[in-house]
Structures are given as structure tokens and as C-alpha cells.
Design a protein around this motif. Structure first.
Motif, short mmCIF file in Angstrom:
data_model
loop_
_atom_site.label_atom_id
_atom_site.label_comp_id
_atom_site.label_asym_id
_atom_site.label_seq_id
_atom_site.Cartn_x
_atom_site.Cartn_y
_atom_site.Cartn_z
N MET A 8 -43.46 19.64 -94.90
CA MET A 8 -42.37 20.57 -94.61
C MET A 8 -41.13 19.83 -94.12
O MET A 8 -41.23 18.94 -93.29
CB MET A 8 -42.83 21.58 -93.55
N ILE A 9 -40.00 20.19 -94.65
CA ILE A 9 -38.75 19.55 -94.24
C ILE A 9 -38.23 20.23 -92.98
O ILE A 9 -38.25 21.46 -92.88
CB ILE A 9 -37.70 19.64 -95.36
N ALA A 10 -37.80 19.41 -92.04
CA ALA A 10 -37.21 19.97 -90.82
C ALA A 10 -35.98 20.79 -91.20
O ALA A 10 -35.42 20.62 -92.28
CB ALA A 10 -36.83 18.83 -89.89
N GLY A 11 -35.55 21.69 -90.32
CA GLY A 11 -34.41 22.57 -90.60
C GLY A 11 -33.11 21.79 -90.75
O GLY A 11 -33.09 20.57 -90.78
N GLU A 12 -32.03 22.55 -90.87
CA GLU A 12 -30.71 21.96 -91.06
C GLU A 12 -30.31 21.05 -89.89
O GLU A 12 -30.47 21.42 -88.75
CB GLU A 12 -29.71 23.11 -91.20
N GLN A 13 -29.83 19.85 -90.22
CA GLN A 13 -29.28 18.96 -89.19
C GLN A 13 -27.81 18.73 -89.51
O GLN A 13 -27.46 18.58 -90.68
CB GLN A 13 -30.00 17.60 -89.22
N ARG A 14 -26.97 18.71 -88.47
CA ARG A 14 -25.54 18.48 -88.68
C ARG A 14 -25.08 17.24 -87.93
O ARG A 14 -25.38 17.08 -86.76
CB ARG A 14 -24.72 19.65 -88.12
N VAL A 15 -24.35 16.37 -88.61
CA VAL A 15 -23.76 15.21 -87.95
C VAL A 15 -22.25 15.32 -88.12
O VAL A 15 -21.76 15.50 -89.24
CB VAL A 15 -24.26 13.88 -88.59
N ARG A 16 -21.53 15.23 -87.00
CA ARG A 16 -20.08 15.34 -87.05
C ARG A 16 -19.46 13.96 -87.28
O ARG A 16 -19.82 13.00 -86.60
CB ARG A 16 -19.60 15.89 -85.70
N VAL A 17 -18.55 13.87 -88.25
CA VAL A 17 -17.77 12.64 -88.41
C VAL A 17 -16.43 12.90 -87.71
O VAL A 17 -15.61 13.69 -88.19
CB VAL A 17 -17.55 12.28 -89.90
N GLU A 18 -16.26 12.28 -86.56
CA GLU A 18 -15.11 12.56 -85.70
C GLU A 18 -13.97 11.59 -86.02
O GLU A 18 -14.11 10.39 -85.82
CB GLU A 18 -15.55 12.42 -84.23
N LEU A 19 -12.88 12.13 -86.52
CA LEU A 19 -11.75 11.28 -86.90
C LEU A 19 -10.56 11.48 -85.98
O LEU A 19 -9.48 10.96 -86.21
CB LEU A 19 -11.34 11.59 -88.35
N GLY A 20 -10.77 12.28 -84.94
CA GLY A 20 -9.70 12.45 -83.95
C GLY A 20 -8.65 13.47 -84.36
O GLY A 20 -7.66 13.65 -83.66
N ASP A 21 -8.83 14.12 -85.51
CA ASP A 21 -7.85 15.13 -85.90
C ASP A 21 -8.51 16.16 -86.83
O ASP A 21 -9.74 16.20 -86.95
CB ASP A 21 -6.60 14.50 -86.54
N ALA A 22 -7.68 16.95 -87.47
CA ALA A 22 -8.19 18.07 -88.27
C ALA A 22 -9.03 17.62 -89.46
O ALA A 22 -9.69 18.44 -90.10
CB ALA A 22 -7.03 18.93 -88.76
N ARG A 23 -9.00 16.35 -89.77
CA ARG A 23 -9.79 15.87 -90.91
C ARG A 23 -11.26 15.65 -90.57
O ARG A 23 -12.07 15.36 -91.45
CB ARG A 23 -9.17 14.59 -91.47
N SER A 24 -11.61 15.76 -89.28
CA SER A 24 -13.01 15.60 -88.87
C SER A 24 -13.88 16.58 -89.66
O SER A 24 -13.44 17.68 -89.97
CB SER A 24 -13.15 15.88 -87.37
N TYR A 25 -15.08 16.17 -89.99
CA TYR A 25 -15.91 17.04 -90.83
C TYR A 25 -17.39 16.86 -90.52
O TYR A 25 -17.77 15.95 -89.80
CB TYR A 25 -15.63 16.76 -92.31
N ASP A 26 -18.21 17.74 -91.08
CA ASP A 26 -19.65 17.71 -90.85
C ASP A 26 -20.40 17.19 -92.07
O ASP A 26 -20.03 17.49 -93.21
CB ASP A 26 -20.18 19.13 -90.57
N VAL A 27 -21.47 16.46 -91.79
CA VAL A 27 -22.45 16.15 -92.81
C VAL A 27 -23.65 17.04 -92.51
O VAL A 27 -24.19 17.01 -91.40
CB VAL A 27 -22.87 14.67 -92.77
N VAL A 28 -24.02 17.87 -93.46
CA VAL A 28 -25.10 18.83 -93.26
C VAL A 28 -26.31 18.37 -94.06
O VAL A 28 -26.21 18.20 -95.29
CB VAL A 28 -24.67 20.24 -93.74
N ILE A 29 -27.42 18.14 -93.37
CA ILE A 29 -28.62 17.67 -94.06
C ILE A 29 -29.63 18.82 -94.09
O ILE A 29 -29.99 19.35 -93.03
CB ILE A 29 -29.21 16.44 -93.34
N GLY A 30 -30.02 19.22 -95.29
CA GLY A 30 -31.01 20.28 -95.42
C GLY A 30 -30.45 21.69 -95.34
O GLY A 30 -31.20 22.65 -95.16
N GLY A 31 -29.14 21.84 -95.47
CA GLY A 31 -28.55 23.19 -95.43
C GLY A 31 -28.39 23.78 -96.82
O GLY A 31 -28.90 23.24 -97.80
#
Lengths: 356, 356
Positions: free
Chosen positions: A1-24
Motif C-alpha cells: 500500500m502506498i502512503a497517502g499524499e505527501q507535499r514538499v514545498r519548494v521555497e523561493l522566497g516569493d510568489a513563485r514558490s510551489y509544491d511537489v505533491v507525491i501520491g496526489g
């Protein structure tokens, strides 16, 4: 069984920051961007996933472009074809480009998004392990020139990255190993805990255990996000550590012909040379045996006779050279790097014995 | 006598902010960047100036690329040739690209700098009035596609821009007029004082008076720098006002074939149409006659029979369209704009009578 959704934030210090969503849910994420129009660039290897996204977008998808992934598609000619198709489909500045596939597809799609109409939004859905652990975070987009890989490109971060570890089950053994080579690299330069995990779990990862792969991907993405956040434009030595194994790796790819050797395999071989250089210089002493064992536990194809002279010549055209000098990332130990630019030809030639 | 050096700061809120120097020493400025290696892209029309810079750089200049300026050079094929030459000359990430010439040369050179090795430093030395008043400030770099102008590009600000008003003496009458058309545009949308100045001084400017031209350039650069500082990525309507005259202007260039009509001439004609649209809608009432007179005081070639249908069709592929709608910048008065996206074909067809 795969674990649920994991999110990693890529923090760029401004509005371009974004999430990497694993398993969503990638389809929902793409729709969630709410653009009026979308262009989809996809890998035939994951046509089914692409089809689901294209169907969900309906009329809003104004252009689709299917490619056979591989370094061949990262050409100026293909980029031009893609630009022309986007213009023909009247993709506008508010459109979103969705790139679904291996690293070559996300590199190409990201580059097209970065340069079309002076930059449109894009999102990456990496479907190979290599792309998930490496190519999808950092905003690097690129195409190749005759003179070398990734010589043309732009830093253009996606609006999000969605990774579904279930797709890795469709990968062949070599592609899985190539991805794990980059995970080993990340562990060596930046994450001792991941190193321990890989020492324990590499056999299960090579057998495509989805839980193990999800954990490895999440740790790699988090490590890379941390590094990219510190050095977005690859201008200091922080991000440069991710090039461990890449100086000789790129030269091998270039010399053997793109496609013969997968990028991760080339990096696995390049890491052997970089570790040999580290040893020659008395670095990595305590950890050298463990590092060597982990690197060598990633299967690579038999290269036969390597044209050492050609590989050495090819290192000289590496994009990462600084002030005209070729740089190597060496290891002082697990997670501790040293960057040098004074490796001469004799020393490199000696270290290249590690390839055999 | 030309007034001394004038500096206009383009403030971007971070380390990328840069100066536009009018009437300074371009050779010294290029050398002052202190790079180990330089690549020079130059316009044959100003080979003498390029030669001086190349000579001053000596060994540090590792690549030169001369072009005949014009829209033809903003092609994917030329960009590829330039990238390949840069790679062959081993231009590295710390190199500086110097672009010397008209707007097409700075657009091409800036695009190559923006995309080579994921972006290297560059500086622009615009040598036409059009490039000085318009193309050199804002960081827009671009090449063309078959479907339209500037469809591929990146925002990549130069390290500095150096303008020598003395070079304008080498321009032919049409090029001078084309540059003044963009100055008129800037005055119309953003600078009533410049409008007054142009009303008074346009004849002396058309006669290539260097003092008058230096003043006009400095005011245009300052106005554009102000606007770009507020909307660097051309994402709000602030920067969009600079497209006054460009919707139909680009369509005319596209329809007549690039090279037949200079960009500034096309903009001069496009402004007539945009002003006609403004009048139809009851805008610009008080100032309409003055605006019309100033726009028409810029000489443009006789177009003969314009294929109105083709021009209308071409406006639909304009890069500036938003959410699929073609946008027009209209004038409420001198320095006051209104952006609309609801011009229908009949209204546009009627306004295009202003072309004749």
C-alpha cells in the motif's frame, strides 16, 4: 500500500514558490490551475495518464504534442516544432503547459513554456523515477546542442509538480536503476539519513516496492528543494554539489551517444570516478568503502571499451566549468562535499580506471 | 554640441537593477564589466564601433558574430547558429554577451544570452533610434516564429545599456522616422512633457539634431524605465500601455512581410488606427486633433492597397491577446490610456480607414 499524499514545498522566497505533491491526484491538480486554455506535452510511454488529463480538460486543451522520450527530443528542431504548434493553436500568455513524462519531456516542455510568449505557466508530471527525484525540482529547463547537453535553457519554475509513485511500476529495470543512481547521488552529497535508507532498502527499491520508492522520492525532493531554495540560479557552490558524478557522467553520455547510456547510469559511473578522485586526494577516507559499495550496488550496463581520451576531451566542454576550468564535486564523507577545479589530465585518467 | 553623459536607472527592486547611459563611453563600460570572456554580436551597419570594442577586449573576446540587422535574423535558425558558435567557442556561464546594433540585433543577442547555459550576463549597445527609445529598456528579448513576431523570448535584463546619440547620424531618414514614431508613442501614453517637446522639435529631430535626439532618448528611456519598474513581467496593464499602436502595427508588419515596413513605421500606422478607435468611442476628444497631428507628422511610406482582411486576421494572432481576446490600447487623452478587448471586426474595419 502506498502512503497517502505527501507535499514538499519548494521555497523561493516569493510568489513563485510551489509544491511537489507525491501520491496526489494529478488530474485534479491540473484542473485546479483554472486556466482558460492548456497545452499538453506528453510521453507516449504514459499515454494513458495523458489521455485522462486531456479528457478531463476537454475543450480547454487546445494543443497536444506526443513524443517518444529521450535526449533526441531535446533538440532545437523539436522545440521549434512545439513553438510553431503552440502559435498555430493560439496558445496565449495565460495558458498553462502541462508536461507529462520522463525528464527529457519535462525539460523540453518546461523550456517551451519558459520561452513561448516570454514565459507561460507550466506544471510538471514526471513519470520516471529519474525525473521525479531529479529533473522535476529546481526549475531547470533545457534543450541540447551538438556540443553538449542542456547548453540552452532557462530557469523557469513550474506552478506545481505532481508525482504518482504507482507509475514507476511501468518502468523497465534500467530506468528504475537510473533513477536510483540520482537518489544515491543526493544521499551522498546532502542526506546521510537517505544514505542509510538506501543502504537498507535498495534491493526493495530495485524490485519497485511503491512504499519504498515513495519514501525515497519524498526525501530526494525535500533535499533538492532545500538546496534549490538556497541557490536558485545555480550561482553559488550550494547547488553545484548536485553535480556530483555529472562532470564525467555528461562526458560519458556525450561520448557514448545519447540514448546508449541512460543519464542516471552515466551519473552512477561518473560518481565512481569522482569517488576515486576523492580517494586519491585523501578525502572520504572513513566513508569511502560504504560510498563505493552503495554506488556500485546500482546496476549499470557493461560499457565495453571506453574511449578514455574522448571522455577526457568531452569533460572540457562541460557547461558547469567556471572561469574556464572544469570542476569536480568530490566527497569528504557522506553528505560533505568539496569542489575542486585543479584536476589535471593525468589524475583524471588514473581515476577513470574506476569505470572498469 | 551633444550634452554630457546622462544616466537613467532602471529600478527592478533587486540586484538586477541597471543603468542606461546616454552619451557615455561604451567601450569603457563593456571593459568595466570585468568578465574573463566576452562574445560580441554586432550589426554590420556599425562595424566600426564593434571593431573598437572587439579590439579593446583583445583575447577576452572569444567569439564575434556579425549580422545584417532586420527581422530575418530573429529566426530559430540564426539563434541555433549563434548558440552553436558560443558552445564551440566555449563561452562559459561567467562570460558576457555584448549586443551592438539595431533592435533586431539586441533582441537576438539578448535572447541568446538569456537562454545559453541557462542565462549569461549581457549588455546592449543600441545603435538605432528605435532600439534606443524602445527595444533597449525592459529586458524583453525575442525571436520570431512563422506565426508572428516575438512569439519566442524571455525577459532577461542587461547589465547596462549604452547609447551614443552620435551614431544616429548614420541612420537613413526612414530609420530615424521609425524611431521617432516610438518616441511619439511613449509621449502619447506616458509623457505629456515629451509630447510638447515633440510637437516643437520633431522637425529638428527628423533633421538628426544630436542634442534634440539625446533629450528625446533620455525622456523615452526614463518613461519606459518607470513603467518597466512597475510591471517588469508585463503582467498587469501598466506595461501594456506601451503597446499603443502595436496591435495593428504587428499585424501590418506580419501582412506586408517583415522588412517591407519598419517596425516604427508600422507602429505609426497602428497608432492612427488606435486613435481612430479611441475617437469612435468618444475618447481622446479634447486632445484628438493634437495627437492625430503629431502621429501624422512622422513620415511613413505609401502602403498602396492594404489587404484589410489579412491585417484583421493577423491581429487575432497577436501575442498580447489576453484570455483569447485581442486587446487595443486606446487614448483618453495625452498620457491617459484605456485598454479594451471588445473591438469587433466591423469597428476595426472602420478604424482601418485611418491608414489611408
Amino acid at each position: 500500500m502506498i502512503a497517502g499524499e505527501q507535499r514538499v514545498r519548494v521555497e523561493l522566497g516569493d510568489a513563485r514558490s510551489y509544491d511537489v505533491v507525491i501520491g496526489g491526484d494529478a488530474v485534479a491538480a491540473v484542473q485546479g490551475l483554472g486556466a482558460r486554455t492548456y497545452a499538453v506535452v506528453f510521453d507516449y510511454a504514459v499515454a494513458e495518464l495523458a489521455e485522462r488529463i486531456i479528457t478531463a480538460l476537454g475543450d480547454r486543451c487546445v494543443m497536444t504534442y506526443g513524443v517518444e522520450s529521450g535526449e533526441d527530443i531535446k533538440s532545437v528542431a523539436i522545440a521549434q516544432e512545439l513553438w510553431d504548434l503552440m502559435a498555430e493553436a493560439r496558445v496565449d500568455r495565460d495558458a498553462v503547459l502541462v508536461a507529462i513524462g520522463g525528464g527529457t519531456v519535462t525539460d523540453l516542455g518546461g523550456f517551451a513554456a519558459a520561452t513561448y510568449a516570454r514565459g507561460i505557466k507550466w506544471c510538471a508530471i514526471p513519470t520516471t523515477l529519474l525525473a521525479a527525484v531529479d529533473a522535476a525540482v529546481g526549475g531547470k529547463t533545457a534543450i541540447n546542442l551538438y556540443a553538449g547537453k542542456n547548453l540552452v535553457g532557462v530557469i523557469h519554475h513550474p506552478a506545481f509538480v505532481a508525482i504518482d509513485p504507482a507509475v514507476f511500476a511501468t518502468l523497465d529495470e534500467r530506468d528504475l536503476a537510473a533513477g536510483l543512481a540520482e537518489a544515491v547521488k543526493t544521499a551522498c552529497v546532502a542526506d546521510p539519513e537517505l544514505f542509510d535508507e538506501l543502504e537498507r532498502e535498495l534491493p526493495r527499491a530495485l524490485a519497485c516496492d511503491p512504499d519504498v520508492l515513495a519514501t525515497i522520492v519524498a526525501r530526494c525532493v525535500a533535499a533538492k528543494a532545500r538546496i534549490v531554495g538556497l541557490d536558485e540560479h545555480d550561482r553559488t557552490d550550494v547547488r553545484a554539489v548536485l553535480n556530483f558524478g555529472h562532470t564525467v557522467g555528461h562526458a560519458l553520455e556525450n561520448t557514448c551517444g545519447y540514448g546508449e547510456l541512460r543519464h542516471g547510469e552515466a551519473v552512477a559511473l561518473g560518481m565512481r570516478v569522482a569517488l576515486a578522485l576523492s580517494r586519491t586526494r585523501g578525502l572520504a577516507a572513513g566513508d569511502a568503502a560504504r560510498i563505493d559499495a552503495l554506488i556500485r550496488s546500482v546496476p549499470v550496463p557493461d560499457l565495453g571499451d571506453v574511449d578514455v581520451d574522448a571522455v577526457i576531451a568531452a569533460t572540457a566542454s562541460d557547461k558547469k566549468r567556471k572561469e574556464g576550468r572544469v570542476r569536480f564535486i568530490l566527497l569528504r564523507g557522506i553528505g560533505v562535499t568539496s569542489i575542486v577545479d585543479d584536476v589535471d589530465e593525468a589524475e583524471l585518467r588514473e581515476a577513470m580506471r574506476a569505470l572498469t
